[in-house]
Design an enzyme around this catalytic site. Structure first.
Site, PDB file in Angstrom:
ATOM      1  N   SER A 214       0.819  -1.211   0.000  1.00  0.00           N
ATOM      2  CA  SER A 214       0.000   0.000   0.000  1.00  0.00           C
ATOM      3  C   SER A 214       0.848   1.255   0.000  1.00  0.00           C
ATOM      4  CB  SER A 214      -0.918   0.016   1.231  1.00  0.00           C
ATOM      5  OG  SER A 214      -0.144   0.010   2.420  1.00  0.00           O
TER       6      SER A 214
ATOM      7  N   GLU B 274      -6.253  -1.398  -7.107  1.00  0.00           N
ATOM      8  CA  GLU B 274      -5.372  -0.498  -7.847  1.00  0.00           C
ATOM      9  C   GLU B 274      -4.319  -1.340  -8.573  1.00  0.00           C
ATOM     10  OE1 GLU B 274      -5.172   3.600  -5.261  1.00  0.00           O
ATOM     11  OE2 GLU B 274      -4.049   1.882  -4.479  1.00  0.00           O
TER      12      GLU B 274
ATOM     13  N   ASN C  59      -4.436   6.222  -1.077  1.00  0.00           N
ATOM     14  CA  ASN C  59      -3.711   6.653   0.116  1.00  0.00           C
ATOM     15  C   ASN C  59      -3.075   8.030  -0.035  1.00  0.00           C
ATOM     16  OD1 ASN C  59      -4.230   4.590   1.948  1.00  0.00           O
ATOM     17  ND2 ASN C  59      -2.659   3.282   1.073  1.00  0.00           N
TER      18      ASN C  59
END
Length: 528
Positions: free
Chosen positions: A134, A167, A205
């Protein structure tokens, strides 16, 4: 180029169910990804370096499926078949037959590089290698590989079986056909795929940082309480959870670490500056739900953690009388639906042309003058525009339906004038929270900053506008994509709010993105 055997691809370019999937890491994310792949029909090999962890991951998946069976959402036969397609393996050497590897282990660059170096030597030349990271650069992880073109990011969101977004992240060397295959495969698995380039935070994020940061700043400045800010973001903004509730759920150690990582990766860009309030919570061990204390205290009720605070913690204005009449000069722009609600409530209204002092119009209620926030403090705007007794309204996702709204008054505005505005909104069925006079209030400030960050990501080639919005709606459950919502409010208005925020704070944190500025001046849109 990277050649993927055609017999492994369906007509849409996705891996067929006959392709074998290997998942490294049997924690919550790895086990969840394993379930998603097995549900599509793939044979999945699950490996974890900790002895017995892979089988434990499979057992937890079986337990979760049994709950679905009990609720009638899945048949026992389907649950058994799904689990039957998952096999725990003891070494990475067992991954020799796999066609796609998805790594979901600790967020440590050196460890990931070591794992993929070993996998590259063990797997067949066509095998796609992906990481669920991430926050770590895809380019960095792939750098030591002999074939970095077959490496990409495949970022699922927790819990993977439920959250829709994936993603698909390309590093510098990722072959286009690899990204395309992964995009189509995630879509075939029932996910909403988006493309992104390998930059810090990818899409979600990165773009999500202002959702937390702006409410944290408002709290630092004493603009409103935690419970009030959360309630406004839910009730007026339409978000599923307020920022403080969500940070408590994520865990402050995790949320603060992500913010700090993005801040560091962007060379201390002030847009991503972490909050001292959240830092103190982490240092004090108040990590949120998992520690029983964060911004809220939690108690266990019927097996679930719930807020110990009562709803009365939200700062609602006391009851005030409805006005006998109102006077509208021009219109209230995006807030014009409040006038329709006012008419439906039977409040007499008179109307005349806009006096020209504001972008939209003014609503006069007794002594009070009401306008939609333009990003300035009410006190500044009252002086600059010569508007006495000014009260500004915050943004709402849907003024026709909202049940809660924030207002703020200039320091020169009397309590009587504020009470008159409160009475008017309450007559429309809207709870009112009176905030301290602060630039752009809550929802308007947050939307402007989310849209600004999304626009900057588009400008820098991280993603296209549609994928930016899709990512935020499906990755973190936003009620609207920030760019589509900003278009609806008006890009010129959003740009003006940002410019006023930047002027108010004299900080680069609020600088408008160049793409947003261009669209605002040209009258353009991000997409139709």
């Amino acid at each position: 180029m990277h050649k993927i055997p055609t017999e492994l691809l369906d007509a849409q370019g996705a891996l067929t169910p006959e392709a074998v999937i290997g998942v490294v890491g049997a924690g919550a994310m790895g086990a969840g990804i394993t379930q998603v792949a097995a549900a599509y029909g793939h044979q999945v090999l699950l490996y974890d370096a900790a002895e017995g962890a892979a089988q434990q991951g499979i057992d937890k998946t079986a337990q979760g499926l049994s709950k679905l069976v009990a609720k009638g959402k899945l048949s026992q036969a389907d649950a058994d078949q799904l689990c039957g397609r998952i096999q725990a393996v003891n070494t990475l050497a067992d991954f020799a037959p796999v066609d796609l590897v998805i790594e979901a282990i600790v967020e440590n660059l050196e460890i990931k590089q070591k794992v993929f170096a070993e996998l590259e030597s063990l797997c067949r030349p066509h095998t796609l290698l992906t990481s669920n990271t991430s926050s770590i650069s895809i380019t960095s992880i792939a750098a030591p590989l002999a074939q970095p073109q077959r490496f990409a990011g495949l970022h699922f969101f927790n819990p993977a079986p439920i959250m829709k977004l994936v993603e698909v992240i390309s590093g510098l060397a990722t072959a286009p056909e690899v990204a395309q295959c992964l995009y189509a495969t995630a879509k075939a698995w029932g996910k909403q795929s988006v493309y992104a380039s390998s930059t810090p935070g990818f899409i979600v994020n990165r773009v999500a940082r202002p959702f937390y940061a702006e409410s944290l700043r408002l709290l630092e400045e004493g603009a409103a309480s935690v419970a009030t800010l959360d309630a406004l973001m839910r009730d007026a903004g339409g978000f599923r959870m307020g920022p403080f509730e969500l940070m408590d759920l994520i865990g402050h150690d995790v949320n603060y670490a992500v913010t700090s990582s993005v801040f560091s990766a962007y060379y201390q860009d002030p847009r991503f500056k972490p909050s001292l309030i959240q830092k103190a919570l982490v240092e004090g061990g108040r990590l949120g739900r998992k520690s029983g204390q964060g911004f809220y205290a939690y108690t266990e009720t019927a097996g679930a953690l719930v807020h110990a605070q009562a709803k009365q913690a939200v700062n609602y204005a006391t009851a005030a009388p409805a006005p006998s009449e109102i006077l509208l000069e021009g219109n209230l722009g995006p807030a014009q639906a409040l006038i329709t609600r006012s008419q439906a409530a039977g409040i007499p209204m008179h109307q005349r042309a806009n006096a020209g002092r504001t972008q939209d119009g003014l609503l006069r209620i007794g002594d009070a003058c009401v306008a939609l926030t333009d990003g300035r403090m009410a006190s500044e705007r009252a002086v600059v525009e010569g508007i006495s007794q000014l009260v500004v309204l915050d943004l709402a996702l849907d003024y026709a339906k909202t049940t809660h709204l924030a207002i703020a008054a200039a320091d020169s505005t009397s309590e009587t004038a504020v009470t008159q505005v409160v009475g008017w909104l309450q007559a429309l069925g809207i709870q009112v929270s009176v905030m301290e006079d602060t630039p752009a209030l809550v929802v308007m400030r947050t939307l402007a900053m989310l849209a600004n960050e999304a626009a900057d990501a588009v400008l820098q080639g991280v993603c296209n506008p549609q994928d930016a919005d899709i990512a935020m709606q499906n990755g973190v459950n936003y009620p609207r994509g920030p760019l589509a919502w900003a278009q609806e409010v008006g890009l010129a208005r959003i740009y003006q709010v940002l410019a006023h925020l930047q002027a108010s704070y004299a900080e680069d944190r609020y600088r408008p993105a160049l793409l947003l500025r261009r669209k605002a001046y040209s009258g353009g849109v991000f997409y139709e």
